[in-house]
Structures are given as C-alpha cells and as structure tokens.
Design an enzyme around this catalytic site. Structure first.
Site, PDB file in Angstrom:
ATOM      1  N   ASP A  76      12.124  -5.341  12.312  1.00 17.53           N
ATOM      2  CA  ASP A  76      11.894  -5.466  10.881  1.00 17.53           C
ATOM      3  C   ASP A  76      12.884  -6.494  10.344  1.00 17.53           C
ATOM      4  O   ASP A  76      13.959  -6.680  10.922  1.00 17.53           O
ATOM      5  CB  ASP A  76      12.111  -4.102  10.222  1.00 17.53           C
ATOM      6  CG  ASP A  76      11.732  -4.098   8.759  1.00 17.53           C
ATOM      7  OD1 ASP A  76      10.838  -4.860   8.375  1.00 17.53           O
ATOM      8  OD2 ASP A  76      12.336  -3.319   8.005  1.00 17.53           O
ATOM      9  N   ASP A 106      13.195   0.797   9.239  1.00 14.96           N
ATOM     10  CA  ASP A 106      13.913   1.760   8.410  1.00 14.96           C
ATOM     11  C   ASP A 106      13.032   2.449   7.385  1.00 14.96           C
ATOM     12  O   ASP A 106      13.448   3.413   6.764  1.00 14.96           O
ATOM     13  CB  ASP A 106      15.092   1.093   7.702  1.00 14.96           C
ATOM     14  CG  ASP A 106      14.664  -0.069   6.828  1.00 14.96           C
ATOM     15  OD1 ASP A 106      13.443  -0.355   6.783  1.00 14.96           O
ATOM     16  OD2 ASP A 106      15.518  -0.705   6.191  1.00 14.96           O
ATOM     17  N   ASP A 118       7.369   1.853   8.821  1.00 13.21           N
ATOM     18  CA  ASP A 118       7.699   1.560  10.212  1.00 13.21           C
ATOM     19  C   ASP A 118       7.442   2.738  11.154  1.00 13.21           C
ATOM     20  O   ASP A 118       7.438   2.562  12.371  1.00 13.21           O
ATOM     21  CB  ASP A 118       9.181   1.162  10.330  1.00 13.21           C
ATOM     22  CG  ASP A 118       9.510  -0.090   9.549  1.00 13.21           C
ATOM     23  OD1 ASP A 118       8.748  -1.058   9.669  1.00 13.21           O
ATOM     24  OD2 ASP A 118      10.506  -0.089   8.809  1.00 13.21           O
TER      25      ASP A 118
END
Length: 915
Positions: free
Chosen positions: A342, A652, A656
């Site tokens: 990410d 996070d 996700d």
C-alpha cells in the site's frame, strides 16, 4: 410513486452496485426507496428491518475449540508420529510412547493458540458499525444505535461523526470525509450532492458517504441506501469471511517433506523386515528390529525443533518492530518474491505536507520537515537565505492561509496534536516553519463572515478585521480562484495577473503528484462589511501564491526498496490514490521507471475478466496500480499468487483486508485498522516499510535454521538406518536396542536440534534470490550432505561394531561403546550443521552459546547415564575409562573433517561453474 414506495418497496440494492445510487438525483433516490424528507414511519421501519435485517456486518460461524484442536492433527508428520507411538505402546515402550505423545500435544497446543487468535477477524469488522447515529423519522430527530438503521432512513452528519451505513447525500455543506480506510486516498474526500456518471469508481463517488468513514469537516443529510452486508464495507467483510487464504510456504514444504519421510520409512522398514525374516530371524526379534528402525528414522523431535526455531525468529522480529501472529508466517516473509505494498501510511507518512511554495513573481521556496508538526524550515529552492521582500510575501501568504483555516495544530507536552482537514493542518505547519504561530495570528484578527468550502465551489473565504482594515482571505483550487483574481502579488506591489504562467506551474506540480492550493486576499475596506459575506460580495482578489502538498516518503523507504531489489524481491504499489501521485512516489522510490509501469483500476477492468490471460498479463506487466477498488486489490494479488509467486501484501485499511488474506502473507501496519491487523499474519508496529525488509531478512534466517535442524535430524537418522542395514546384511546382531536408540535421539537430537534453532543469521542472506516456489526442503544440497554425513557416521559406527565383535567383546559391552560413539559423532556433527556452506572453523562459537551449552549438556547427560545405576539398568550401559572416551572422541573427529572437505569441494565446483 412515493406513496407506493411507502407500502412495500423492493429490497434496495447496495450502494455502488446495479442501483447506481450515485447516478441518481437526490429526489430520485428518495422516490426509489419510498422515503420522504420527513423520514420513515416506525411502522415502515419495522417492515424494512424484517426484510433487510439489522445493520450489522456478515460474520462466519465461529469455529469451536474442539475443531481447532482437531485441525492440528491433520498433518502427514503427525500421522507418522502417531503410528510410531502406537507401535511403541504395543511393545510396552512407555518412554518412547510418552515422548512421542508429548511432542504431538505440544505441537497441537501451540497451533491451537495461534489459530484461536485468528478467529478475532470477523469480530473486529463488526466493530465498525457499533456506534450511535442521528436519524430523522416521522419528522423527529432521534439518537439511535446504528444497528437499527434500515434503507430509506435519513441520517444527519456533522464533523467528527462516523458514517453508520452507505448514504446518498441529499444536502452537504463543506462536507469532507476521511475514506482512506476504504479507498486508500490520503486526502479527505470533498463531498457534494450532484449526480455522477454510472461508471464512476468508488473512490470518486462524491455524493455518497460510506459506512465506516469519518466526517472531517462540514455537515450533511444522507439517505441510507445500503446497510450491513450490502454496504461497501460489508462486501469486504464477506470477502474476508468467505475468502480462502494461501498456505504458508513452510507448511507446504514441510507437508511435502513429511510425506516423503513417511514413505521412505515405511518402505525401508518393510523391506528390511522381509530380508530379516528371509534370513531366518525370529518373528519377535524382527518386530523389535522394525520398532528400533522406525524410532531411529522418524524425526520425533522435528515439530518441537521447528516450533522453537520459529519462536526464536518471532522474538528476533519483535525486536525489529515486526510482530508475528502465526508461527508458520515467520519463514513466509523470507520466501516472498513479491511485496505488494500500500502507498499511504506504508511507503509514505500519511500526513499531507507543504513541500513547495510558488510566489506569482516566480520565486520558489522549499519547505522541510514532514507531517503534522511545526518543525522544519523554509528556504529558496536554489539555496541561500530568504530575502526581506520575499519573506514579507511568504508571511502574507501564510497569514492568509491561517486566517482562512478551520484546523488546529498545537504542541502539548512535546507532542504535536492536530484536528481538522489535512490540508488545513499542513498550512498551519507551514506557518509555524515561517515563524508565524497560528494562535498569535488568530488572536490579532477579528473574524467576520465566512464562505465555507463546498466541493462545487472549490474554495473557502474568511472575512476579518485587523489593524483597522477589513479584508478577506481565500484559499482553494487555482482554477476556481483565478477568475476571482485581477492581480497578483509582486516584489514591489500588485502586478497584472499572469494567468497562463500560473496555470502552467500548477499543471507541472499536479503531474509531479502534488496537490495544489492557491491563496489569495482581497480588500473589503469601504465595502458594506464582511459580516454577511457571500460569493457576490467578494472583492477583486490578489493572488498571493501556490502551495504544493504531497504525502511525503518515509525517509527509510527508498533504501528499503533498494534492499528488496538486491534480495531479488519485486516491490509493487497498489493504491487508491490518483495515478499521477502514485507514479511520482513510485518513480522516486525506484519502483517504477515510467508511465508504462502504471495502470489504473479502470484500465485493469477493461483489460479482461479476473482469471483471464489478458487480466494476468495486465497485472504482471505493471508495477504501480492506481485508483483501484478494494476488490480489485484482491484480484491483483490473486493473479500474482496464481501465477506461482509467493506474495506478501502490506496494508492498514479495511480495504486491504481481503488482499491481506488472499496473499501468501499479510502484513498490517500497527497504526492501521483492527480489521487489517486481525486479518494479517504479521504486524509492523512502527508502520515502516524498512521494518518489513528487516522481517524478510529474519525470515530467511529462520528458514536457514529450519534447514539446519532438518539436516541434523535426517542425517543422524540416516546414519542409524545405515548402521542397522549393514548389520542385517552381514548377519551381525542388532547394534543397538530400541530403548538405546530412543535415548540417543533424546540426549543428542532432543537437545542439540533445539539449541541449533538459536543459530544467528549468516551474512549474505539478503544477497541471495528468493527460493523457487517449487523448491522443497529436501533439495539437491540437502540430499548430498545427508548422504555424505550419513555414510560417514554410519560407516564409522559400523566399523567400530565389527571391530569390537571381532575382537571378542561381549555384545553388551560393545553396544555400550557404540552408543557412546554415536553420541560423540552427533556432538561433533552439530557444529558442521551450523552452516551448509561456511566452514565450521569460521563460525564463531560466541554466535550461538546455547548450542555449545547444549552439546556439553548432551555429553554430560550421557556420561551420567553410564554411571547412575538406574539408567545403567534401563539403558544397559556402564562406565568407561578416560582413555576409552578419548579414543572414541578421536574416532568421531573425522566426521567434522569429512564435512569440511565436502564444503570445500562443493565451493570449488560452484566457483568453476560460475566462471
């Protein structure tokens, strides 16, 4: 139509689905759900709750403790151990039976505890909707539990509220939403009510508010269009609950290894038993021979040793800010070939920062210091000091940005605390870096009327009075402010506005991944006053300059990405952010080399259906994935896993979670949502990508230690099998009894394999490429070194057995000396096992003092067994002289020399091949 809807409307479809709530006008959405601006009646609410159920997220059936415990026994290695325990019990060998069952119980206990923790994932998802909501029903505003909401309800939002369900916004005043948990966007999303094209992706649906998001500014009235499982978060919850996780590579390799071992042991035992019967050996003696052979060949201590090796690595990872939730995941990070990261909060600090200020006259200043803190400095981009005149113009810009600002940034007890919109806070940080404390600036002015920010207007304005002068400070998008400006600030006063030049500057900044805000000011002196400021009352403005924002890189991220590349690991970026922002960050990190490495979610969807060759080619052919939806992240990770690569995914947010579960290894950030942390196998406590790289290194160390333990156990087992086979082939008596073999495995392997698991990491682990997915534990090197060490150990032991019997020694005395030699051989061999490539003489003993203690302890225990009457009777041992012990030690030392020669010859062969 509305009346019909208030009868029995059809079950509304989820936001973002076929209903396309974002494409409808507000009144059309109300009509479709049979709702009015006064809200639903209690009778209608009851009917809809019956039809749609409570506003809760889906959860899977909780697995019982008994099911978790039974699951631990579904392993080929456990089957082999159970079979060995049954045989030992059948022949009355209580010691052997107890040891094997203790190993199985310990393995099951540890596995059960780890699996039980993983069951918290669905509960964490549920927490997202456990909140209160202000709801309008029958013309009254009520405070209700979010669980009671139904489609058609009206919800009132204001700054600080969390959204309780998916809403179609009916009114919105200065509304901004933090949706980073869902979309991956680092900036707050500006909201409005205008309908949007049906194909608008989730991250750009500005007229919807999603369950779990938080209002950072403004207020709104929203129509509930989806609840529970029908919300965007609900879809993710369903994917997490129903999705299948990928099996850790260590478990794949160990299952394969255990299957191979079980086949070899069964085949060898059966073959040798048949040979023994053919030679006329009595049935009972053959039976005991088979038991002894099985005990020698089966590595009973392997599960415990593996658990210790992984636990040691877990402890070491914790010291490097990586918390492991599942032991098998330790090695997975060392095996990964791809890290799909990410962007927001992982590679970047997840805090908007003003990095550049462009004055209209052409001067450019660079701001240093990251995030929501007033620490840093501002200096000309080309170096030097800020001149007096540019300093005044910078201060004027910063002062206007503080006045037209709803954020707060203060330092309390050495800690910076902030609230409000991210861009507002970043501007306050800029003012502090320029020596303008926001509280002092605000204390010197009297605020008058204001024009709040709205997404349709794209600017905000604040009238104020200071030093006898009435003025207005304005900030917003450059394209919105330019038509309101007639002049721009210059070194010696206002200059004619250079519209084209300022637009070129803003475009260049945007292409570099920056978000740009313009700041302007106007004089209200002589006007009617600013108490009732509105758009029609704005005076001609003077453009003060442009502020360029970006979510900056973590300082260690670039070096960490380079370390991954050296280790043969490819780093990908998957984000919901704008392609230009993602590409700029990826290029700076060295992840991407140009525009061709970036693909958007829309382009990926157009490439082909997930699972198709076209979709796979689109995934494999790119390194940066921007503007992707949560479910597209799962599809990207799935394509990588299905292509045969071991994939670690970092994240996070709630968005996700499905990807974290689908990957071979999910790595969550410590500051992330509970959903992400409960779904992942690992948690990085400092949110630092560099810590992930440290985890990769520890994972490789852990796998090396697992191999060393396996090598030690299988090599000694092979030596024992060879010893028995040669004795059978030559017609000699059994060299050792089953109880002696069990003692040998307990006193040497049972101690030394655990101590070997504490071995420190070898240099160069991060310069090796990742292991191939199809590579097993028992590879070519393992086979070669096992054969060599097994032949040497077994040959030396058999040679002593033949010599002693030929010299006329009685069998009991000969077995006593042979057992001591086997202990010494394994004491010596464990030092060769410390590295598969490096000489034992180059491995500092201080790197594993536990192993040195373990070897001394194993030898000491055996010497006690040769002197204590109880153990003498049980093991049929007796004391030996110091001279005999020294002679047997001298006979064992060639074991070490043989393995040193093997390593030397292999190194030379590899060097010639490389040349």
């Amino acid at each position: 139509m509305a009346d019909e809807g208030r009868g029995r409307p059809e079950k509304p479809e989820r936001a973002g689905g076929e209903a396309s709530w974002h494409a409808l006008e507000a009144h059309e959405a109300l009509a479709r759900l049979g709702a009015t601006e006064a809200g639903l009646s209690e009778e209608e609410v009851a009917h809809r709750r019956e039809a749609h159920g409570p506003n809760v997220l889906p959860g899977r059936r909780r697995v019982t403790l008994a099911e978790i415990v039974l699951h631990q026994f579904k392993s080929p290695l456990i089957y082999v151990l159970l079979a060995a325990g049954a045989v030992s019990f059948a022949v009355g060998d209580a010691k052997d039976t107890f040891f094997i069952l203790a190993v199985i119980a310990l393995n099951a206990t540890i596995g059960s505890v780890q699996e039980r923790k993983a069951e918290a994932s669905a509960a964490a998802l549920q927490e997202l909707l456990v909140l209160q909501a202000r709801v309008r029903r029958d013309g009254r505003d009520l405070a209700l539990s979010a669980e009671e909401l139904v489609p058609g309800d009206l919800v009132l939002l204001e700054s600080g509220n969390r959204v309780p369900a998916d809403l179609r916004l009916l009114t919105a005043t200065g509304l901004a939403m933090d949706e980073s948990f869902l979309t991956g966007e680092s900036q707050a999303a500006e909201k409005g009510i205008a309908p949007l094209p049906a194909e608008t992706p989730v991250a750009d649906r500005r007229n919807l508010a999603f369950a779990g998001a938080t209002a950072t500014a403004g207020r709104a009235l929203g129509l509930v269009v989806a609840t529970g499982a029908a919300t965007e978060v609900g879809r993710i919850a369903r994917a997490v609950v129903e999705g299948e996780g990928s099996k850790p590579p260590l478990l794949i390799r160990m299952d394969r290894f255990a299957h191979q071992i079980s086949l070899v042991v069964l085949a060898a035992t059966a073959l040798l038993a048949v040979v023994a019967l053919g030679k006329g050996m009595p049935w009972l003696e053959v039976f005991f021979f088979a038991v002894a052979l099985a005990v020698s060949a089966i590595p009973e201590g392997l599960p415990v040793a593996l658990t210790v090796a992984l636990s040691v690595a877990t402890s070491r990872m914790a010291k490097r800010h990586v918390i492991v939730r599942k032991l098998a995941a330790v090695e997975s990070l060392g095996s990964c070939q791809v890290i799909a990261s990410d962007k927001t909060g992982t590679l970047t600090v997840n805090q908007q920062t003003v990095t550049e200020i462009h004055l209209p006259s052409g001067e450019v200043f660079r701001a240093r210091g990251e995030g929501y803190a007033g620490e840093g400095s501002v200096a000309p981009r080309d170096g030097g000091e800020i001149g007096e005149a540019p300093g005044r113009r910078l201060a004027r810009l910063a002062r206007a940005a503080v006045i037209c600002n709803e954020g707060e940034l203060v330092r309390e007890q050495e800690v910076w605390r902030h609230s409000g919109d991210a861009m507002d806070v970043a501007l306050l940080a800029l003012a502090l870096k320029l020596g303008l404390p926001p509280r002092e600036v605000r204390a010197g002015v009297r605020l008058l009327g204001a024009i709040p920010f709205e997404s349709e207007r794209r600017y905000a304005a604040q009238a104020y009075e200071a030093d006898g002068r009435t003025a207005v400070a304005v900030k917003g998008a450059l394209e919105a402010l330019l038509p309101l400006c007639t002049r721009m600030d210059g070194p010696e006063g206002p200059l004619p506005l250079a519209t084209d030049a300022m637009e070129r500057v803003a475009l260049a900044l945007a292409e570099g991944g920056h978000r740009v805000l313009a700041v302007a000011e106007g004089d209200l002196s002589g006007a009617a006053g600013g108490e009732d400021l509105d758009e029609t009352g704005l005076p001609p403005l003077v453009l003060l300059g442009l502020a360029a924002f970006i979510d900056p890189l973590r300082p260690e991220a670039k070096e960490a990405v380079a370390a991954c590349r050296e280790a043969g690991i490819e780093v990908l970026m998957i984000t919901g952010d704008h392609p230009a922002t993602a590409r700029a960050i990826a290029t700076e990190l060295g992840i991407a080399g140009g525009e061709g490495d970036t693909i958007t979610g829309a382009e990926l969807a157009a490439a082909g259906e997930p699972g198709s060759a076209a979709h796979l080619a689109a995934v494999v052919g790119h390194r940066v994935f921007a503007r992707v939806s949560p479910l597209q992240k799962v599809e990207i990770v799935g394509a990588l896993v299905d292509s045969g690569q071991y994939v670690a995914v970092t994240g996070d947010g709630v968005n996700d979670a499905p990807a974290l579960k689908r990957a071979n290894l999910g790595v969550a950030m410590g500051s992330g949502t509970d959903v992400a942390k409960d779904t992942a196998e690992m948690i990085v406590t400092d949110d630092n990508f560099a810590s992930i790289v440290a985890g990769v290194e520890e994972g490789r160390f852990a796998y090396d230690n697992v191999r060393k333990v396996v090598y030690l156990l299988i090599a000694t087992g092979a030596a024992e099998v060879l010893l028995f086979t040669l004795a059978l082939a030559t017609g000699l008596p059994l060299p050792l009894f089953a109880v002696q073999i069990l003692w040998l495995n307990l006193v040497t392997n049972g101690i030394q394999d655990v101590a070997l698991a504490f071995e420190g990491g070898e240099p160069g682990a991060m310069r090796r490429p990742p292991r191939r997915p199809e590579e097993g534990i028992f590879d070519r090197l393992m086979v070669q070194q096992t054969l060599v060490s097994g032949l040497v150990m077994g040959g030396l032991a058999f040679g002593l057995w033949v010599f002693l019997l030929g010299a006329g020694a009685d069998e009991t005395g000969a077995r006593n000396l042979l057992l001591l030699l086997m202990v010494l051989l394994q004491n010596v061999h464990v030092f060769s096992c410390r590295s598969e490539r490096v000489s034992a003489f180059r491995m500092p003993l201080a790197r594993n003092r536990i192993l040195v203690a373990g070897v001394l302890g194993a030898q000491g225990l055996h010497l006690l067994a040769m002197h204590l009457p109880f153990l003498q009777n049980l093991l049929r041992t007796s004391a030996v002289s110091l001279r005999e012990w020294a002679l047997l030690l001298a006979l064992a030392l060639p074991m070490l020399l043989a393995m040193e020669l093997f390593k030397l010859l292999r190194a030379r062969r590899e060097a010639r091949a490389a040349a």
